[in-house]
Design a protein around this motif. Sequence first.
Motif, PDB file in Angstrom:
ATOM      1  N   ALA A   1       0.839  -1.215   0.000  1.00  0.00           N
ATOM      2  CA  ALA A   1       0.000   0.000   0.000  1.00  0.00           C
ATOM      3  C   ALA A   1       0.859   1.245   0.000  1.00  0.00           C
ATOM      4  CB  ALA A   1      -0.926  -0.015   1.211  1.00  0.00           C
ATOM      5  N   VAL A   2       1.998   1.200   0.655  1.00  0.00           N
ATOM      6  CA  VAL A   2       2.876   2.359   0.699  1.00  0.00           C
ATOM      7  C   VAL A   2       3.568   2.559  -0.636  1.00  0.00           C
ATOM      8  CG1 VAL A   2       4.932   3.336   1.800  1.00  0.00           C
ATOM      9  CG2 VAL A   2       3.192   2.169   3.186  1.00  0.00           C
ATOM     10  N   LEU A   3       3.916   1.502  -1.292  1.00  0.00           N
ATOM     11  CA  LEU A   3       4.584   1.619  -2.585  1.00  0.00           C
ATOM     12  C   LEU A   3       3.631   2.136  -3.665  1.00  0.00           C
ATOM     13  CD1 LEU A   3       6.732  -1.655  -2.587  1.00  0.00           C
ATOM     14  CD2 LEU A   3       7.526   0.686  -2.272  1.00  0.00           C
ATOM     15  N   GLY A   4       2.376   1.728  -3.595  1.00  0.00           N
ATOM     16  CA  GLY A   4       1.389   2.227  -4.555  1.00  0.00           C
ATOM     17  C   GLY A   4       1.308   1.363  -5.798  1.00  0.00           C
ATOM     18  N   ASP A   5       0.120   1.459  -6.459  1.00  0.00           N
ATOM     19  CA  ASP A   5      -0.106   0.577  -7.597  1.00  0.00           C
ATOM     20  C   ASP A   5       0.781   0.932  -8.789  1.00  0.00           C
ATOM     21  OD1 ASP A   5      -1.981  -0.740  -6.186  1.00  0.00           O
ATOM     22  OD2 ASP A   5      -3.718   0.268  -7.070  1.00  0.00           O
ATOM     23  N   GLY A   6       1.081   2.203  -8.963  1.00  0.00           N
ATOM     24  CA  GLY A   6       1.895   2.602 -10.107  1.00  0.00           C
ATOM     25  C   GLY A   6       3.278   1.964 -10.067  1.00  0.00           C
ATOM     26  N   LEU A   7       3.848   1.917  -8.913  1.00  0.00           N
ATOM     27  CA  LEU A   7       5.185   1.313  -8.780  1.00  0.00           C
ATOM     28  C   LEU A   7       5.086  -0.204  -8.870  1.00  0.00           C
ATOM     29  CD1 LEU A   7       7.898   2.529  -6.324  1.00  0.00           C
ATOM     30  CD2 LEU A   7       7.563   0.099  -6.697  1.00  0.00           C
ATOM     31  N   LEU A   8       4.022  -0.804  -8.212  1.00  0.00           N
ATOM     32  CA  LEU A   8       3.866  -2.265  -8.197  1.00  0.00           C
ATOM     33  C   LEU A   8       3.664  -2.815  -9.600  1.00  0.00           C
ATOM     34  CD1 LEU A   8       1.523  -2.690  -5.086  1.00  0.00           C
ATOM     35  CD2 LEU A   8       3.970  -3.179  -5.221  1.00  0.00           C
ATOM     36  N   ALA A   9       3.113  -1.961 -10.505  1.00  0.00           N
ATOM     37  CA  ALA A   9       2.839  -2.424 -11.864  1.00  0.00           C
ATOM     38  C   ALA A   9       4.113  -2.830 -12.593  1.00  0.00           C
ATOM     39  CB  ALA A   9       2.101  -1.355 -12.646  1.00  0.00           C
ATOM     40  N   HIS A  10       5.254  -2.296 -12.188  1.00  0.00           N
ATOM     41  CA  HIS A  10       6.543  -2.624 -12.828  1.00  0.00           C
ATOM     42  C   HIS A  10       7.211  -3.867 -12.236  1.00  0.00           C
ATOM     43  CE1 HIS A  10       6.652   1.190 -15.066  1.00  0.00           C
ATOM     44  NE2 HIS A  10       6.177   1.770 -13.960  1.00  0.00           N
ATOM     45  N   LEU A  11       6.599  -4.464 -11.183  1.00  0.00           N
ATOM     46  CA  LEU A  11       7.240  -5.560 -10.458  1.00  0.00           C
ATOM     47  C   LEU A  11       6.624  -6.902 -10.806  1.00  0.00           C
ATOM     48  CD1 LEU A  11       7.465  -3.933  -6.898  1.00  0.00           C
ATOM     49  CD2 LEU A  11       9.154  -3.856  -8.739  1.00  0.00           C
ATOM     50  N   SER A  12       7.412  -7.945 -10.602  1.00  0.00           N
ATOM     51  CA  SER A  12       6.906  -9.306 -10.791  1.00  0.00           C
ATOM     52  C   SER A  12       5.736  -9.536  -9.850  1.00  0.00           C
ATOM     53  CB  SER A  12       8.022 -10.321 -10.508  1.00  0.00           C
ATOM     54  OG  SER A  12       7.518 -11.639 -10.513  1.00  0.00           O
ATOM     55  N   ARG A  13       4.616 -10.019 -10.425  1.00  0.00           N
ATOM     56  CA  ARG A  13       3.394 -10.345  -9.684  1.00  0.00           C
ATOM     57  C   ARG A  13       2.771  -9.108  -9.056  1.00  0.00           C
ATOM     58  NH1 ARG A  13       4.353 -16.138  -6.540  1.00  0.00           N
ATOM     59  NH2 ARG A  13       5.093 -17.294  -8.382  1.00  0.00           N
ATOM     60  N   GLN A  14       3.241  -7.907  -9.454  1.00  0.00           N
ATOM     61  CA  GLN A  14       2.690  -6.656  -8.959  1.00  0.00           C
ATOM     62  C   GLN A  14       2.608  -6.620  -7.421  1.00  0.00           C
ATOM     63  OE1 GLN A  14       0.690  -8.382 -11.523  1.00  0.00           O
ATOM     64  NE2 GLN A  14       2.333  -7.479 -12.777  1.00  0.00           N
ATOM     65  N   SER A  15       3.626  -7.150  -6.798  1.00  0.00           N
ATOM     66  CA  SER A  15       3.644  -7.159  -5.321  1.00  0.00           C
ATOM     67  C   SER A  15       5.082  -7.362  -4.833  1.00  0.00           C
ATOM     68  CB  SER A  15       2.760  -8.285  -4.784  1.00  0.00           C
ATOM     69  OG  SER A  15       3.316  -9.541  -5.099  1.00  0.00           O
ATOM     70  N   VAL A  16       5.229  -7.069  -3.526  1.00  0.00           N
ATOM     71  CA  VAL A  16       6.516  -7.363  -2.872  1.00  0.00           C
ATOM     72  C   VAL A  16       6.477  -8.835  -2.448  1.00  0.00           C
ATOM     73  CG1 VAL A  16       8.083  -6.812  -0.981  1.00  0.00           C
ATOM     74  CG2 VAL A  16       6.743  -4.995  -2.069  1.00  0.00           C
ATOM     75  N   ARG A  17       7.431  -9.594  -2.957  1.00  0.00           N
ATOM     76  CA  ARG A  17       7.425 -11.037  -2.694  1.00  0.00           C
ATOM     77  C   ARG A  17       8.277 -11.356  -1.464  1.00  0.00           C
ATOM     78  NH1 ARG A  17       8.181 -13.841  -8.584  1.00  0.00           N
ATOM     79  NH2 ARG A  17       7.847 -15.689  -7.272  1.00  0.00           N
ATOM     80  N   SER A  18       7.773 -12.255  -0.675  1.00  0.00           N
ATOM     81  CA  SER A  18       8.516 -12.644   0.544  1.00  0.00           C
ATOM     82  C   SER A  18       9.631 -13.623   0.187  1.00  0.00           C
ATOM     83  CB  SER A  18       7.564 -13.287   1.552  1.00  0.00           C
ATOM     84  OG  SER A  18       7.043 -14.497   1.036  1.00  0.00           O
ATOM     85  N   VAL A  19      10.672 -13.613   1.042  1.00  0.00           N
ATOM     86  CA  VAL A  19      11.778 -14.581   0.917  1.00  0.00           C
ATOM     87  C   VAL A  19      11.519 -15.669   1.950  1.00  0.00           C
ATOM     88  CG1 VAL A  19      14.259 -14.939   0.978  1.00  0.00           C
ATOM     89  CG2 VAL A  19      13.338 -12.751   0.200  1.00  0.00           C
ATOM     90  N   ASN A  20      10.912 -16.765   1.580  1.00  0.00           N
ATOM     91  CA  ASN A  20      10.603 -17.871   2.493  1.00  0.00           C
ATOM     92  C   ASN A  20      11.856 -18.718   2.688  1.00  0.00           C
ATOM     93  OD1 ASN A  20       9.752 -20.319   3.666  1.00  0.00           O
ATOM     94  ND2 ASN A  20       7.655 -19.986   2.921  1.00  0.00           N
ATOM     95  N   ALA A  21      12.477 -18.528   3.849  1.00  0.00           N
ATOM     96  CA  ALA A  21      13.747 -19.204   4.111  1.00  0.00           C
ATOM     97  C   ALA A  21      13.621 -20.710   4.009  1.00  0.00           C
ATOM     98  CB  ALA A  21      14.262 -18.803   5.489  1.00  0.00           C
ATOM     99  N   TRP A  22      12.553 -21.270   4.531  1.00  0.00           N
ATOM    100  CA  TRP A  22      12.416 -22.727   4.527  1.00  0.00           C
ATOM    101  C   TRP A  22      12.083 -23.256   3.139  1.00  0.00           C
ATOM    102  CZ3 TRP A  22      14.493 -25.514   8.064  1.00  0.00           C
ATOM    103  CH2 TRP A  22      14.692 -24.962   9.333  1.00  0.00           C
ATOM    104  N   GLU A  23      11.439 -22.429   2.351  1.00  0.00           N
ATOM    105  CA  GLU A  23      11.241 -22.846   0.960  1.00  0.00           C
ATOM    106  C   GLU A  23      12.586 -22.936   0.246  1.00  0.00           C
ATOM    107  OE1 GLU A  23       9.645 -24.009  -2.626  1.00  0.00           O
ATOM    108  OE2 GLU A  23       8.803 -24.045  -0.598  1.00  0.00           O
ATOM    109  N   LEU A  24      13.460 -21.989   0.559  1.00  0.00           N
ATOM    110  CA  LEU A  24      14.801 -22.046  -0.014  1.00  0.00           C
ATOM    111  C   LEU A  24      15.561 -23.282   0.474  1.00  0.00           C
ATOM    112  CD1 LEU A  24      15.878 -18.291   0.223  1.00  0.00           C
ATOM    113  CD2 LEU A  24      15.160 -19.565  -1.803  1.00  0.00           C
ATOM    114  N   VAL A  25      15.391 -23.606   1.743  1.00  0.00           N
ATOM    115  CA  VAL A  25      16.027 -24.812   2.280  1.00  0.00           C
ATOM    116  C   VAL A  25      15.546 -26.033   1.517  1.00  0.00           C
ATOM    117  CG1 VAL A  25      16.144 -26.330   4.303  1.00  0.00           C
ATOM    118  CG2 VAL A  25      16.470 -23.861   4.561  1.00  0.00           C
TER     119      VAL A  25
END
Length: 962
Positions: free
Chosen positions: A95-119
Motif C-alpha cells: 500500500a505504501v509503494l502504490g499501484d503505479g510502482l507495483l505495476a513494474h514488479l513481478s506479480r505486482q507485489s513485494v514477494r517474501s523470501v521464504n527461508a524454509w522454501e529455499l532450504v
Amino acid sequence: MTAVPTQPTTTPPGRPDIVRPDAVRRKVDAWLKEGDGADAIALRAAPVWDSDPVIILGGVRLRVVACPTPLAARAALHDRAADEKLVLLTDLPDAVLGDGLLAHLSRQSVRSVNAWELVRQMFGGVRLDPSLPTDRRWLPAALADHAPVDGWPTPPGTILTRDHALRCLTAELLGIDRDQLDASGMLQWTIDAQAQQRFTDRVAADVADGITAYLRDVAGPIAEPVMAAVRAGHGVDVIPIGLLAEVLWPTPAGGTAGRPAGAAASGPAGVEVAVARTRLEPRFGALRMTPVQAAALHDAADAWVARALDSDDDMVRQQGLRLVRRAEAIAADIELTSQLAASSLLPAGVTWRLRAFAAAVHAALPPPGAPAAGTVTRAGLNRAEAAFKRLTEHRAADQGRRTTAHMALRLLRWLSRPAGQPPRTLYAALQRQVTVDGWVDRARLDVFAGDVDPEVAEAYQALHRAVDARRARHDEQFAGLLAEATRADAEPGRMLRVEDVLDRVVAPILDAGRQALLLVMDGMGVAAATELAESLTRDGSWIELTQAGGPRAGVLAALPTVTAASRCSLLSGQLAVGDRQTEQSAFEGRFTGGRLLHKNSLRAGAGAAIDPEVRAAIDDPAVPVVAAVVNTIDDSLGYGEPGSTVWGQDTVPAVRDLLAVARHRVVVIVSDHGHVVDRGPEAVTLPGGDGQNNRWRPVTSSTTDSTADSSGDSASDRLGDGETVVTGRRVLLGGGTVVLPWREELRYGPRKAGYHGGAAPAEAVIPLLMFTAGNEESVPDWQPAPVASPDWWREPVSSTAQPGTGGGGGGRSGTGGRRAGKGGQSAKPVQTEQLFDVPADPQQPTAAAPPVAAPADADRALIDRLLASERYAQRRNPRTPLDDDRVAALLRVLLAGNGRAGLETLAAQAGVPAHRIQGTVTALRRLLQVEGYPVLTIDADGQTVVLDRPLLVEQFDLGESS
C-alpha cells in the motif's frame, strides 16, 4: 483513478531480517525460471545490501538495490539499464509503494523470501519434516550461507529431517565427516587447529550456539565443553584437559552412573583441586563444567589417547605422547602437579604412585637397630599391597620400574614371614636356597639396581638393608654347616653333590632308553635358574620334571666354587681339577659315544645359529648324551650386567637354539657354581688374596695349625668378619684348606661385575632343572613339577601361612664358619637322608607353597553337597573326568580366596602340576558351566580364576542362600 491493492495493506509483524546474498540468489534464480517477463522483483527484506550490487545468474545481469522509501524504488526503476533487471530490497508494504510502482514488479507485489522454501530447494525439492525447528531463523540462513559448492546432499528419503539438515551443516562447519559427529570424532577435530580457526572465523554466535545444542544431542555431554573450549581459543587443549578431568573432578563416594565409587578429594588436597578448577575455567570461556561433563570428557580423552599410544603408526603415537606431555604442562600451569597420583594415564601419576608405594614400604620396615629388625607388620604390608595395586592400575607405568616395585613388595612379604628355626643340616640349608632364598636373591637384585627417583631409591635402600640382614644370617648358617660337613666328609644322604650329577641324574635317563642333552650354564645361580625355567616353560613347549613331582633339588658345588674345580668335577663324575681338555677326556670316557662341546664348538658360521656338526651330534641316535658348556652368564661377570639381566631364551640364545633341535632328548640344565654381584660402594676388599681369585684365599701356616683345634677359636681370631675356614676332601685347591667369605660384599681381588669362589649359598648351591618336550614319563621316578615359586612370590601373604613353610628359616644361630658344630647346631655330621626325599622336619621348607588352610565349615559343606548332587553326576565327563578329590581341592582354594585365585596359586595349593593347570581349569569350567552360565571364569588379566559362588549354588541347586 485509484488503484485497487492486490495484497494486504498491513505490515507483517516484526521487521524483516537482513537477507543474505545466497538467499537472494536462490530466490532470484527461481524467479528467472518462472519467465514472467517482468524487469524487476521486489523482495521483502531489510533495505540493506553490503554485497556486490551486480549479480549474474544464468547470463542475466541483475542489480540489487536497497529501497527504504518509495522514492528510492522509483529512482531505481527509472535508472535501470536496458540490459539489466532489478532486485529491490524493501521493508515497505504494498500500500505504501502504490499501484503505479507495483505495476513494474513481478506479480505486482513485494514477494517474501521464504527461508524454509529455499532450504527445501537446496536439498533437492524434498518435503520438510514437521520436526524441523522453523522457529529458529538461524538455521535456514546458515544453510544458505554455508552451502557447499556442490550443494547439500539430498536426504536418503523424500523428507528433509532435522537430523539430516543439522548433521550436514555441522559436518560442513567443523570440516569432518557426517559419520564422525560423536565424542571420538569431536576429539579428533580438536587436534586440528586450522579447522577450529576456520570455524570460529566463519560462524556467527547464534549459529555456534545452535550447532553446540545439536552436538549435545548426538555426541553427549562432552559437546558443550569441547565447543566452549574451541570458541574460547583453547580447543587444542581439550584432550589434555580431558586427561586431567579424573583429577580435577574425582568420582564422588557412591559413584556415578557407569562409574565406580571412589573418595573425592578432601582437606588440603580438595582445596588445591578446587583452586585448580577455577584456574582452568578461562580455557572454557564462561562454561563451568559439571561432574557429568567432566567424566564424559575424561572417558573420551582417555580412550582417544589409549588408542593413539597403541597405534602402529608412529606419527599417531607421537601425537598421543605430545598430548600427554601437554596435559602435564597444563597441570603445572594450574598448580595441580602434586595431585597427579590420581591420574591413571599421565606419567607424573606413575611418579606419585611409585613414591606412595615407596613410602608405604619404608613405613612398613622397622627402624634400623630395632629389636624386630628384619620383620614387617601385617598392617604395614597391607598398606604396601594397596599402594602397589594402585601403581599397577596406572597404564603408563614403565614395565621395568613396575617390576622392581613388584620385587620390592615380594621381599616385603618375605620379611613379614616368621624367621623360623635355623636349618639343622647342610641339605636343609641347601634346599632353603633352592626353594626360598634363591627367589629372594632374584628379587633382591632388582631392588639393588634401584630406581631413579631419590625418594623411591631411599625406600629401596632401606628394604635392601633389611633383606640383607636376614639373608646374611642365612648365609652365615649355610657357611657354618658347609664347613662342618666338609670337614666331617659325611655321606651325602639325600644331598646331591656336583660330582654325583652324571651318575644320579644323567645316567638314569640313558638307562631308560632316552637320549640326553646336558647344558652346563657356567656361573648360573638359583636366582638366574628361576628366570630361565620360566622362559622355557612359558609357552608349554617344554615340561619341567622333578623327582617324584616334588620341589626342585639343588646341587652342592665343589670348593672353592670356581670353574677349575667345580665344572671339572661335574663333567668328570668325580672330584677333579682341570681345564677343558681334562673335562673333555673325562666326560667322553664316562659316556661311550658322548660329546662335550665348549664355547668354541658352539660357534657357527654366517647364517647358521647351530654349527652343522653340533646339530649332527644332537640328531645322532648313536650319541647318548651331548653336553654343552654355555658361558653367557659367567662371561657377564667380567664387565657385563649380571644383576640386572633377566636370564632367559632371549638373553641366552645358545639355550634357545640348542633346545630347538633337541626336542627328542631329555634336557638337563645345571651349572658348575653360582655367583654374587658386585655391591658397588658397599663392597669391601680384604687382604690375603693372590690378585686373581676374588672370593677365596689360601690360609697361612699359623691359621692352618690353629684349625686343628676342634673348637676353631684360634682360627676365628685370625679371620675377618664374614670369612670361614673350610677344609676337607672336597676342597680341591689351596692344599685342601681355604678361607672362603660368606658375606657377599667381600672380595680379595680386582673389581668386576660379579664374583664366585666363596661359601655364600648364591655361589655354592647349583640349580638343577630337567625338561622334556611332551613325554611326561621320559625318566622313571621323575614327574611333572609343581609350581616352583614360594607363596609370597605369587600372592599377598595369607594370615593362615605357617612359619617355616615357604618363607624360609632364619634367626641368628650364634654360629658361623668359625664355630661350626656349636650354638645349638646338630653336632652329628652324618646326613642319612635318601636322595630327593622330602624333609620330614616341619620347620624346614618342604615345597614352594604352604598347605591349604582348612576350609570353613560352610565351604566344606558346600563342596560336599556339590559332589553329591545329581546334576554334578550328570555333568561329569566319563572320558576325561576330573577326580572328585581334585575338584574339591580346586574349589577349596577358590572359596578360601573369596572366589579368586591366581593360576599358579591354584596349581600349588591344589596339587596340580604347573603345566597342567590351564587344562585342569578348562575342564573344571566345562564341568560347572550349566547351560552356558559362567560359574567359573578367567579374569581379564588371563591369570586369575574367578568362582561365582551364588551362581554355583543356583545352577547345582545346592540349597544355600546367596
